[in-house]
Design a protein around this motif. Structure first.
Motif, PDB file in Angstrom:
ATOM      1  N   PHE A  26      16.440  12.871  -0.550  1.00 55.05           N
ATOM      2  CA  PHE A  26      15.926  12.094   1.564  1.00 55.05           C
ATOM      3  C   PHE A  26      15.657  12.699   2.169  1.00 55.05           C
ATOM      4  CE2 PHE A  26      19.939   9.351   1.282  1.00 55.05           C
ATOM      5  CZ  PHE A  26      19.462   8.212   0.904  1.00 55.05           C
ATOM      6  N   GLU A  27      15.737  14.512   2.267  1.00 57.85           N
ATOM      7  CA  GLU A  27      14.601  15.117   2.965  1.00 57.85           C
ATOM      8  C   GLU A  27      13.625  15.282   2.753  1.00 57.85           C
ATOM      9  OE1 GLU A  27      13.477  17.792   6.144  1.00 57.85           O
ATOM     10  OE2 GLU A  27      15.612  16.554   6.128  1.00 57.85           O
ATOM     11  N   ILE A  28      12.845  15.140   1.551  1.00 54.23           N
ATOM     12  CA  ILE A  28      12.034  15.229   0.937  1.00 54.23           C
ATOM     13  C   ILE A  28      11.183  14.475   1.207  1.00 54.23           C
ATOM     14  CG2 ILE A  28       9.805  15.055  -0.952  1.00 54.23           C
ATOM     15  CD1 ILE A  28      11.100  18.184  -1.000  1.00 54.23           C
ATOM     16  N   ALA A  29      11.808  12.656   1.363  1.00 52.63           N
ATOM     17  CA  ALA A  29      11.070  12.063   1.373  1.00 52.63           C
ATOM     18  C   ALA A  29      10.877  11.567   3.056  1.00 52.63           C
ATOM     19  CB  ALA A  29      11.948  10.990   1.065  1.00 52.63           C
TER      20      ALA A  29
ATOM     21  N   GLY B 278       0.928  -1.213  -0.251  1.00 53.54           N
ATOM     22  CA  GLY B 278      -0.113  -0.010   0.050  1.00 53.54           C
ATOM     23  C   GLY B 278       0.975   1.456  -0.305  1.00 53.54           C
ATOM     24  N   SER B 279       0.197   2.258   0.438  1.00 52.98           N
ATOM     25  CA  SER B 279       0.940   3.747   0.735  1.00 52.98           C
ATOM     26  C   SER B 279       2.152   3.699   1.222  1.00 52.98           C
ATOM     27  CB  SER B 279      -0.181   4.891   1.259  1.00 52.98           C
ATOM     28  OG  SER B 279      -1.074   5.084   0.558  1.00 52.98           O
ATOM     29  N   THR B 280       2.322   2.802   2.240  1.00 49.13           N
ATOM     30  CA  THR B 280       3.464   3.262   3.238  1.00 49.13           C
ATOM     31  C   THR B 280       4.964   2.616   1.826  1.00 49.13           C
ATOM     32  OG1 THR B 280       4.361   0.364   2.683  1.00 49.13           O
ATOM     33  CG2 THR B 280       3.276   1.453   4.250  1.00 49.13           C
ATOM     34  N   LEU B 281       4.834   2.222   0.563  1.00 45.84           N
ATOM     35  CA  LEU B 281       5.654   2.494  -0.535  1.00 45.84           C
ATOM     36  C   LEU B 281       5.405   3.829  -0.957  1.00 45.84           C
ATOM     37  CD1 LEU B 281       5.853  -0.417  -2.725  1.00 45.84           C
ATOM     38  CD2 LEU B 281       6.829  -0.108  -0.766  1.00 45.84           C
ATOM     39  N   LYS B 282       5.174   4.913  -0.594  1.00 39.01           N
ATOM     40  CA  LYS B 282       5.029   6.619  -1.469  1.00 39.01           C
ATOM     41  C   LYS B 282       6.138   7.089  -1.409  1.00 39.01           C
ATOM     42  CE  LYS B 282      -0.007   6.591  -1.573  1.00 39.01           C
ATOM     43  NZ  LYS B 282      -1.323   7.152  -1.535  1.00 39.01           N
ATOM     44  N   PRO B 283       6.941   6.784  -0.031  1.00 42.96           N
ATOM     45  CA  PRO B 283       8.359   7.728   0.391  1.00 42.96           C
ATOM     46  C   PRO B 283       9.764   7.142  -1.063  1.00 42.96           C
ATOM     47  CG  PRO B 283       7.201   7.410   2.296  1.00 42.96           C
ATOM     48  CD  PRO B 283       6.544   6.602   1.791  1.00 42.96           C
ATOM     49  N   MET B 284       9.654   5.794  -0.711  1.00 40.08           N
ATOM     50  CA  MET B 284      10.205   4.761  -1.595  1.00 40.08           C
ATOM     51  C   MET B 284       9.915   5.538  -3.043  1.00 40.08           C
ATOM     52  SD  MET B 284       9.908   2.745  -4.814  1.00 40.08           S
ATOM     53  CE  MET B 284       8.722   1.557  -4.064  1.00 40.08           C
ATOM     54  N   ALA B 285       8.575   5.950  -3.364  1.00 35.22           N
ATOM     55  CA  ALA B 285       8.071   6.085  -5.455  1.00 35.22           C
ATOM     56  C   ALA B 285       9.356   7.633  -5.101  1.00 35.22           C
ATOM     57  CB  ALA B 285       6.585   5.994  -5.015  1.00 35.22           C
TER      58      ALA B 285
ATOM     59  N   PHE C 115       0.633  10.389  -7.197  1.00 36.29           N
ATOM     60  CA  PHE C 115       1.710   9.108  -7.099  1.00 36.29           C
ATOM     61  C   PHE C 115       0.882   8.329  -8.533  1.00 36.29           C
ATOM     62  CE2 PHE C 115       3.212   9.887  -2.874  1.00 36.29           C
ATOM     63  CZ  PHE C 115       4.196  10.299  -3.201  1.00 36.29           C
ATOM     64  N   TYR C 116      -0.212   8.935  -8.889  1.00 42.07           N
ATOM     65  CA  TYR C 116      -1.161   8.093  -9.672  1.00 42.07           C
ATOM     66  C   TYR C 116      -0.448   8.984 -11.507  1.00 42.07           C
ATOM     67  CZ  TYR C 116      -4.388   5.404  -8.061  1.00 42.07           C
ATOM     68  OH  TYR C 116      -5.644   4.609  -7.195  1.00 42.07           O
ATOM     69  N   TRP C 117      -0.366  10.672 -11.036  1.00 45.32           N
ATOM     70  CA  TRP C 117       0.219  10.667 -11.651  1.00 45.32           C
ATOM     71  C   TRP C 117       2.126  11.065 -11.772  1.00 45.32           C
ATOM     72  CZ3 TRP C 117       3.753  15.398 -10.392  1.00 45.32           C
ATOM     73  CH2 TRP C 117       3.385  16.435 -11.002  1.00 45.32           C
ATOM     74  N   LEU C 118       2.466  10.135 -11.316  1.00 48.03           N
ATOM     75  CA  LEU C 118       3.874  10.012 -11.155  1.00 48.03           C
ATOM     76  C   LEU C 118       3.721   8.896 -12.304  1.00 48.03           C
ATOM     77  CD1 LEU C 118       6.187  10.826  -7.959  1.00 48.03           C
ATOM     78  CD2 LEU C 118       6.501  12.563 -10.020  1.00 48.03           C
ATOM     79  N   GLY C 119       3.548   7.467 -11.492  1.00 51.04           N
ATOM     80  CA  GLY C 119       3.368   6.770 -12.331  1.00 51.04           C
ATOM     81  C   GLY C 119       2.980   6.595 -14.301  1.00 51.04           C
TER      82      GLY C 119
ATOM     83  N   SER D 209       1.232   0.528 -14.109  1.00 45.41           N
ATOM     84  CA  SER D 209       1.854   1.245 -12.864  1.00 45.41           C
ATOM     85  C   SER D 209       1.367   2.617 -12.158  1.00 45.41           C
ATOM     86  CB  SER D 209       2.319   2.494 -14.060  1.00 45.41           C
ATOM     87  OG  SER D 209       3.336   1.717 -15.069  1.00 45.41           O
ATOM     88  N   LEU D 210      -0.158   2.150 -12.172  1.00 46.40           N
ATOM     89  CA  LEU D 210      -0.501   3.648 -11.361  1.00 46.40           C
ATOM     90  C   LEU D 210      -0.547   2.708 -10.360  1.00 46.40           C
ATOM     91  CD1 LEU D 210      -0.875   5.105 -13.849  1.00 46.40           C
ATOM     92  CD2 LEU D 210      -3.630   5.855 -12.933  1.00 46.40           C
ATOM     93  N   ASN D 211      -1.466   0.941 -10.120  1.00 46.06           N
ATOM     94  CA  ASN D 211      -1.938   0.510  -9.547  1.00 46.06           C
ATOM     95  C   ASN D 211      -0.196   0.215  -8.306  1.00 46.06           C
ATOM     96  OD1 ASN D 211      -4.507  -0.218  -9.516  1.00 46.06           O
ATOM     97  ND2 ASN D 211      -4.143  -1.519 -10.853  1.00 46.06           N
ATOM     98  N   ALA D 212       0.642  -0.630  -9.335  1.00 48.96           N
ATOM     99  CA  ALA D 212       2.105  -0.038  -8.340  1.00 48.96           C
ATOM    100  C   ALA D 212       2.576   0.703  -7.955  1.00 48.96           C
ATOM    101  CB  ALA D 212       2.966  -1.433  -9.455  1.00 48.96           C
ATOM    102  N   ILE D 213       2.253   1.919  -8.066  1.00 47.89           N
ATOM    103  CA  ILE D 213       3.111   2.724  -7.836  1.00 47.89           C
ATOM    104  C   ILE D 213       2.167   3.427  -6.066  1.00 47.89           C
ATOM    105  CG2 ILE D 213       1.598   4.843  -8.224  1.00 47.89           C
ATOM    106  CD1 ILE D 213       4.559   5.955  -8.773  1.00 47.89           C
ATOM    107  N   ILE D 214       1.265   2.268  -5.921  1.00 49.08           N
ATOM    108  CA  ILE D 214       0.718   2.882  -4.611  1.00 49.08           C
ATOM    109  C   ILE D 214       0.480   1.785  -3.983  1.00 49.08           C
ATOM    110  CG2 ILE D 214      -0.748   4.171  -5.152  1.00 49.08           C
ATOM    111  CD1 ILE D 214      -3.500   2.991  -5.536  1.00 49.08           C
ATOM    112  N   GLY D 215       1.509   0.792  -4.832  1.00 49.56           N
ATOM    113  CA  GLY D 215       1.784  -0.601  -3.507  1.00 49.56           C
ATOM    114  C   GLY D 215       0.370  -1.305  -3.581  1.00 49.56           C
ATOM    115  N   GLN D 216       0.475  -1.786  -4.761  1.00 46.32           N
ATOM    116  CA  GLN D 216      -1.623  -2.649  -5.373  1.00 46.32           C
ATOM    117  C   GLN D 216      -1.215  -3.586  -6.199  1.00 46.32           C
ATOM    118  OE1 GLN D 216      -3.362  -1.351  -1.385  1.00 46.32           O
ATOM    119  NE2 GLN D 216      -3.690  -3.003  -2.808  1.00 46.32           N
ATOM    120  N   GLY D 217      -1.642  -3.979  -6.527  1.00 44.82           N
ATOM    121  CA  GLY D 217      -1.280  -4.740  -7.702  1.00 44.82           C
ATOM    122  C   GLY D 217      -0.665  -5.822  -8.014  1.00 44.82           C
ATOM    123  N   TYR D 218      -0.034  -6.107  -8.165  1.00 40.79           N
ATOM    124  CA  TYR D 218       0.731  -7.152  -8.680  1.00 40.79           C
ATOM    125  C   TYR D 218       2.083  -7.335  -7.356  1.00 40.79           C
ATOM    126  CZ  TYR D 218      -0.159  -7.749 -13.535  1.00 40.79           C
ATOM    127  OH  TYR D 218      -1.540  -8.360 -14.149  1.00 40.79           O
ATOM    128  N   VAL D 219       2.066  -6.103  -6.441  1.00 40.31           N
ATOM    129  CA  VAL D 219       3.561  -5.746  -5.726  1.00 40.31           C
ATOM    130  C   VAL D 219       2.949  -6.656  -3.965  1.00 40.31           C
ATOM    131  CG1 VAL D 219       4.549  -3.568  -4.524  1.00 40.31           C
ATOM    132  CG2 VAL D 219       4.199  -3.495  -6.370  1.00 40.31           C
TER     133      VAL D 219
END
Length: 634
Positions: free
Chosen positions: A491-494, A326-333, A384-388, A440-450
Motif C-alpha cells: 500500500f505504501e508504494i501505491a 487512463g492512467s488513473t489505474l496505474k496505482p491499481m496495476a 507499465f507496458y513492461w509490466l503488462g 495487455s499493454l493497452n489495458a494496463i494503462i486504462g485504454q483499449g477495452y477497459v
C-alpha cells in the motif's frame, strides 16, 4: 232460425257497470299498492343510496393530494422539500360555456398555445367532477384575478396546494431525480383515483422514484357545499392529509452544491466518498437539469433545449457515463504487480516507449531508469507496458475488480452502466478471438477495452486509501467491509506514488492543497478519443478532445475522503480534473477559502448555474448556440 237477443234492462246494465267498476278499481288498487310498495322500498330499503345521491348534488367531495416526504442530507438540511403552490383547475361538469371561459383564462393567465392544446385534450378525456389542471404555481396576483371573476367563470376551481421544491436546483438533478404527474399507463397499473387528482405528483426518476412508497404519504379529503352551478357555499369538513416519510441521505448538501458549482461549464462527474464508512458525500453529474422545472411541468421548448445540448444534461454521467480510465489505474496495476511477485524497487528504462514486435507503444516522455513508485509519479506508460507484457492482463484484471471496477453497486435510486474489465475469457466470449500481448499493454494503462464509470473510480480510490473493501452507500445501509489482501508495504508504494504525483515532481503538482498540514494524494489520467477525428485530442472541436480524469484522497497521512473527477473532453487530467478535485478537497477543510476561489471562477463563467442556464436557454430560443464559445476551452 236466428236466435233473439234478450232485452237490455236496467238491472243488466247495473250488473255490467258494477263488474267493470270492480275490474278498474282492482287495477287501480293494484297500481296503488305497487306505487306504495315502491315508495316504501325507496324510503326504507334504498334510503341510503338516494340520500347519498341527493347529498352528492349538494356536497362535493374531493381528494387532497398528500405532501411528499422530505429528502434531507446527513445533517438534516433539505435537498427536496415542499412549498405552497397556487393552482387553477377546471371541473368539466360545471363548465357551461367552455369557449368563453377558456378565452378569459387565456387572457388572465397568459396561457400559450401549447398549454391551451393540452387543456383541450385533457377536457376531452375527462368527465364528471374529475378536475383538469389549467395552470400550476400561479402567482398571487394571477390567482387573485381569477378569484374576483369566479361568478363569470363557472367550472373554474382555484386551489391552494403544495409543489415539490429543490432548493439547490440543478445541483441535485441527477442525484434526487424529479416528480411529475402520473401518465395513463401508471394510472392503469394502480387504478388509484389519487393518480388523476390535479396537483398529485409521483417520483419519475432517481431517488424520488426509488423511495416513492415512503415519500408518497396518504391523501386527505375535503367536503364542501355547492350550488347547482358549482359555486362553493361553505366548507363542511376536511380530513387532513398525512405527509410522507423523510428520507435521510449520506450526502453533505453544502458539499454537493459547491462541487456542482465548481464544475463550472464543464461536462462530467465528481464523486466524494467517506473513507471510514463508504458514505457518498457528493454525487455530481454536470451539466444537469433543474428538477424544479419538471416539478412545475416542463415546457416543450425547455425539454427540447435540454435534449439538443451536446453536453447531454439529461444523462447521469456519474453512473451512466463510461470512460477509458487512463492512467488513473496505474496505482491499481502496481498493487496487482506486487501481489504477483514484482519487486517495486526493480527498475525499467524508459526510452520514450516500449517495443512489442514491430510496433512501438509510445510513452508521454522519456523518463530514463525508474522504479515503480517513480513510474506512478511520472505516469510512465513505458514502465507499465513492461509490466503488462511481463505479467499479462489476466493477472491484473482480478485486482481491478477487487478494487471496485466493473461492478454494479446496490446503490439507492441509481441506474448504472458498469463498464468492462476485460481478460482473455471476456474477449473470447465477446469477439471469439484470442487475447493478445498488445491488448495487455493497452489495458494496463486504462485504454483499449477497459471502461469504468466515475463512481467505480471513486470506490477504487477509497479502497486504496482505506485498505478496506468499502462499499458506497447513499442511505444508512449496512455492508461488511474486509481488509484488502495487500501488505502495508505494498500500500505504501501505491499511496506514496500518488502522493508524489501531487506533492513531488508529478503530473498534478499545480493542484497541491493550499495548506501546510494537509496533503492530497492522487493520480491523473487522460482518456484518448482521438480515434473519432484523427487529431491529437488536445484541441479542435470540443467533442474530439481527450477526457481528463483524476482520482485521489486526503489527508495523505490519515485518509478520510476519496474522490474521482471526470471532465469530458478536458484534454488531460492535470489540466482539467485535478484543479476541480483540489478545490473540492479545499472546501472539505476550509470552506471560506474554497468559496472565495469559486466566486472568482463564477464571475468569469458568467454567473451561477441558474443564471447561466437561463441565459443559455434564452439564447437557444432566440436561435443562438447553447455553448457561447463551442471551440474555446471553458
Amino acid at each position: 232460425m236466428k236466435r233473439r237477443q234478450p232485452p237490455i234492462t236496467e238491472a243488466w246494465r247495473g250488473i255490467t257497470f258494477t263488474r267493470r267498476a270492480l275490474v278498474v278499481g282492482g287495477a287501480q288498487a293494484a297500481v296503488g299498492v305497487a306505487l306504495g310498495a315502491r315508495m316504501a322500498y325507496i324510503s326504507i330499503v334504498d334510503n341510503d343510496r338516494y340520500v347519498l345521491e341527493s347529498e352528492s348534488n349538494r356536497v362535493n367531495l374531493t381528494l387532497v393530494p398528500p405532501r411528499r416526504g422530505w429528502i434531507v442530507d446527513r445533517h438534516g438540511k433539505a435537498l427536496a422539500n415542499n412549498r405552497v403552490s397556487l393552482r387553477i383547475d377546471i371541473i368539466p361538469d360545471r363548465l357551461h360555456d367552455k369557449n368563453a371561459v377558456l378565452t378569459q383564462l387565456r387572457t388572465l393567465l397568459r396561457l400559450d398555445g401549447d398549454t391551451m392544446e393540452r387543456i383541450e385534450r385533457d377536457l376531452n378525456a375527462a368527465s364528471g367532477f374529475q378536475p383538469v389542471a389549467v395552470k400550476e404555481d400561479v402567482s398571487e396576483a394571477d390567482y387573485a384575478s381569477v378569484l374576483v371573476r369566479l361568478p363569470d367563470l363557472p367550472g373554474i376551481a382555484p386551489a391552494r396546494g403544495f409543489a415539490r421544491n429543490y432548493p439547490t436546483g440543478a445541483a441535485v438533478g441527477h442525484l434526487i431525480g424529479y416528480v411529475g404527474a402520473p401518465n395513463a399507463e401508471e394510472y392503469e397499473k394502480v387504478k388509484d383515483p389519487l393518480y388523476i387528482t390535479p396537483g398529485f405528483k409521483i417520483g419519475k426518476d432517481g431517488l424520488e422514484k426509488y423511495f416513492e412508497p415512503m415519500l408518497k404519504g396518504k391523501p386527505g379529503a375535503r367536503r364542501v357545499e355547492v350550488t347547482a352551478r358549482g359555486k362553493v357555499v361553505r366548507d363542511l369538513s376536511t380530513q387532513p392529509d398525512v405527509q410522507g416519510k423523510t428520507v435521510h441521505l449520506t450526502i453533505d448538501a453544502d458539499l454537493q452544491e459547491y462541487a456542482a458549482r465548481r464544475m463550472g461549464r464543464e461536462s462530467g462527474a465528481a464523486i466524494v466518498i467517506d473513507c471510514l464508512t463508504g458514505d457518498i458525500l457528493a454525487f455530481i453529474a454536470m451539466p444537469s437539469f433543474d428538477p424544479n422545472s419538471f416539478s412545475d411541468g416542463i415546457s416543450n421548448s425547455e425539454y427540447a433545449w435540454l435534449r439538443a445540448n451536446d453536453h447531454q444534461p439529461l444523462i447521469n454521467k456519474a453512473t451512466r457515463g463510461l470512460y477509458p480510465p487512463g492512467s488513473t489505474l496505474k496505482p491499481m496495476a502496481a498493487l496487482a504487480a506486487m501481489q504477483h511477485g514484482v519487486d517495486p524497487g526493480e527498475k525499467h528504462t524508459c526510452i520514450g516507449g516500449y517495443r512489442l514486435g514491430r510496433r512501438f507503444f509510445r510513452c508521454l516522455g522519456t523518463h530514463g531508469t525508474i522504479d515503480m513508485q517513480t513510474a506512478i509519479e511520472k505516469s510512465c506508460n513505458s514502465y507499465f507496458y513492461w509490466l503488462g507484457h511481463r505479467l499479462g492482463y489476466d493477472a491484473i484484471a482480478p485486482t481491478a475488480r477487487l478494487l471496485g471496477l466493473g461492478e454494479e453497486y446496490k446503490l439507492a435510486g441509481s441506474n448504472q452502466r458498469y463498464g468492462t474489465i476485460p481478460d482473455s475469457a471476456w474477449k473470447m466470449r465477446k469477439y471469439g478471438r484470442e487475447w493478445s500481448a498488445s491488448d495487455s499493454l493497452n489495458a494496463i494503462i486504462g485504454q483499449g477495452y477497459v471502461l469504468a464509470n466515475p463512481l467505480q473510480l471513486a470506490v477504487m480510490a477509497a479502497r486504496i486509501a482505506s485498505g478496506q473493501t468499502l462499499y458506497p452507500r447513499l442511505i444508512n445501509r449496512q455492508f461488511e467491509h474486509h481488509a484488502l489482501p495487500f501488505t502495508p508495504e505494498q500500500f505504501e508504494i501505491a499511496r506514496g506514488g500518488m502522493w508524489r504525483v501531487v506533492n513531488g515532481a508529478g503530473t498534478a503538482g499545480r493542484s497541491r492543497l493550499p495548506f501546510d498540514d494537509i496533503q492530497m494524494a492522487g493520480k491523473t489520467g487522460t482518456a484518448q478519443v482521438r480515434g473519432l477525428s484523427g487529431g491529437n485530442g488536445k484541441g479542435g472541436d470540443w467533442k474530439y478532445r481527450d477526457h481528463g480524469l483524476f482520482v485521489g484522497f486526503a489527508p495523505y497521512d490519515n485518509p478520510r475522503y476519496a474522490m474521482s473527477v471526470v471532465i469530458e473532453h478536458g484534454m488531460g487530467g492535470s489540466r482539467a480534473a485535478a484543479p476541480v478535485a483540489k478545490d473540492i478537497f479545499t472546501f472539505l477543510f476550509d470552506r471560506d477559502k474554497a468559496m472565495a476561489a469559486l466566486e472568482g471562477f463564477e464571475a468569469g463563467w458568467g454567473g451561477s448555474i441558474e443564471e447561466r442556464m437561463n441565459r443559455d436557454f434564452a439564447a437557444w430560443k432566440a436561435g443562438a448556440a447553447s455553448d457561447p464559445a463551442p471551440g474555446v476551452p471553458q
